[in-house]
Design an enzyme around this catalytic site. Structure first.
Site, PDB file in Angstrom:
ATOM      1  CB  CYS A  55      -0.913  -0.007   1.224  1.00  0.00           C
ATOM      2  SG  CYS A  55      -1.908   1.497   1.376  1.00  0.00           S
ATOM      3  CE1 TYR A  86      -5.805   2.539  -4.157  1.00  0.00           C
ATOM      4  CE2 TYR A  86      -8.143   2.702  -3.628  1.00  0.00           C
ATOM      5  CZ  TYR A  86      -6.869   2.243  -3.324  1.00  0.00           C
ATOM      6  OH  TYR A  86      -6.676   1.487  -2.193  1.00  0.00           O
ATOM      7  CD  GLU A  98      -1.922   0.696  -3.833  1.00  0.00           C
ATOM      8  OE1 GLU A  98      -1.394   1.270  -2.850  1.00  0.00           O
ATOM      9  OE2 GLU A  98      -3.080   0.235  -3.806  1.00  0.00           O
ATOM     10  CG  ASP A 133      -3.124  -4.175   2.191  1.00  0.00           C
ATOM     11  OD1 ASP A 133      -4.315  -4.129   2.563  1.00  0.00           O
ATOM     12  OD2 ASP A 133      -2.260  -3.360   2.575  1.00  0.00           O
ATOM     13  CE1 TYR A 138      -2.699  -2.683  -1.653  1.00  0.00           C
ATOM     14  CE2 TYR A 138      -3.932  -4.671  -2.189  1.00  0.00           C
ATOM     15  CZ  TYR A 138      -3.907  -3.350  -1.799  1.00  0.00           C
ATOM     16  OH  TYR A 138      -5.090  -2.692  -1.556  1.00  0.00           O
ATOM     17  CB  CYS A 201       0.336   2.452   7.780  1.00  0.00           C
ATOM     18  SG  CYS A 201       1.992   1.991   7.225  1.00  0.00           S
ATOM     19  CB  CYS A 210      18.732  -5.009   4.026  1.00  0.00           C
ATOM     20  SG  CYS A 210      19.475  -5.109   2.380  1.00  0.00           S
TER      21      CYS A 210
END
Length: 219
Positions: A55, A86, A98, A133, A138, A201, A210
């Site tokens: 998202c 959208y 997105e 999601d 996504y 969110c 990472c």
């Protein structure tokens, strides 16, 4: 699996995508947070990055808060339909994910530093979803603007995969390819979480750090 769900997990071919439109989406002139020009022109020396990590509301916030980032914008990329809405993207019939456009100052930050943020801010092993999601919009993606960006994306992917393997997690499914057209999303999506601090969110990382590949860090 129900047919409608299966269709949302497969990127459609160009012949199956919605036709879209020629007119670009109108967007605000200025970034809601830092007031820089949203769609340009950008100052000389700025460089661009284009990422998909679920998202785009939460994803954009990750990057506008990062040092050295001049401006961010959300939109759609990686598919076929020109200038989609959208609702069209959410239908699964555009091929787009997105995406977040990041314009940054390479004298202040590096592309590798932005990639580290990308990897750590979402779960790149989930295929056509991020958490709850679900859908092709996504999917995780890195769209590169130069051979150097492409090499850095692949190097950090390999480094992060080793860390994920050590943690017993899955294989990275992130799409890495040359940057396709970026279509700005509707104005209300731009900097959404700055306008709506309690808004949704769905981002969630793996909790795995990472590392920078040694060859890149040395350079």
């Amino acid at each position: 699996m129900w047919p409608f769900m299966r269709e949302k997990l497969v990127v459609p071919g160009s012949g199956d995508c919605l036709p879209g439109r020629m007119e670009a989406m109108p967007v605000p002139e200025r970034h809601f947070v830092n007031r820089h020009p949203l769609a340009g022109p950008y100052p000389d020396g700025m460089e661009k990055a284009l990422f998909g990590l679920g998202c785009f509301w939460g994803a954009e916030r990750v990057f506008w808060q990062a040092p050295g980032v001049y401006v961010t914008a959300v939109g759609y990329a990686g598919g076929t339909t020109p200038n989609p809405t959208y609702e069209e993207v959410c239908s699964g019939l555009t091929g787009h994910t997105e995406a977040v456009l990041v314009v940054y100052d390479p004298k202040v930050t590096s592309y590798e530093a932005l990639l580290k943020l990308l990897w750590e801010s979402h779960d790149p092993t989930q295929g056509m979803r991020q958490g709850n999601d679900v859908g092709t919009q996504y999917r995780s993606a890195i769209y590169t603007f130069s051979p150097e960006q492409h090499a850095a994306a692949e190097a950090t992917r390999e480094a992060y995969q080793r860390q994920l393997d050590a943690a017993g997690l899955g294989k990275i499914t992130t799409e890495i390819r040359d940057a396709p057209p970026f279509y700005f999303a509707e104005g209300y999506h731009q900097q959404y979480l700055a306008k709506n601090p309690n808004g949704y969110c769905g981002l969630g990382g793996t909790g795995v750090t990472c590392p920078m590949p040694a060859t890149i860090a040395a350079a």
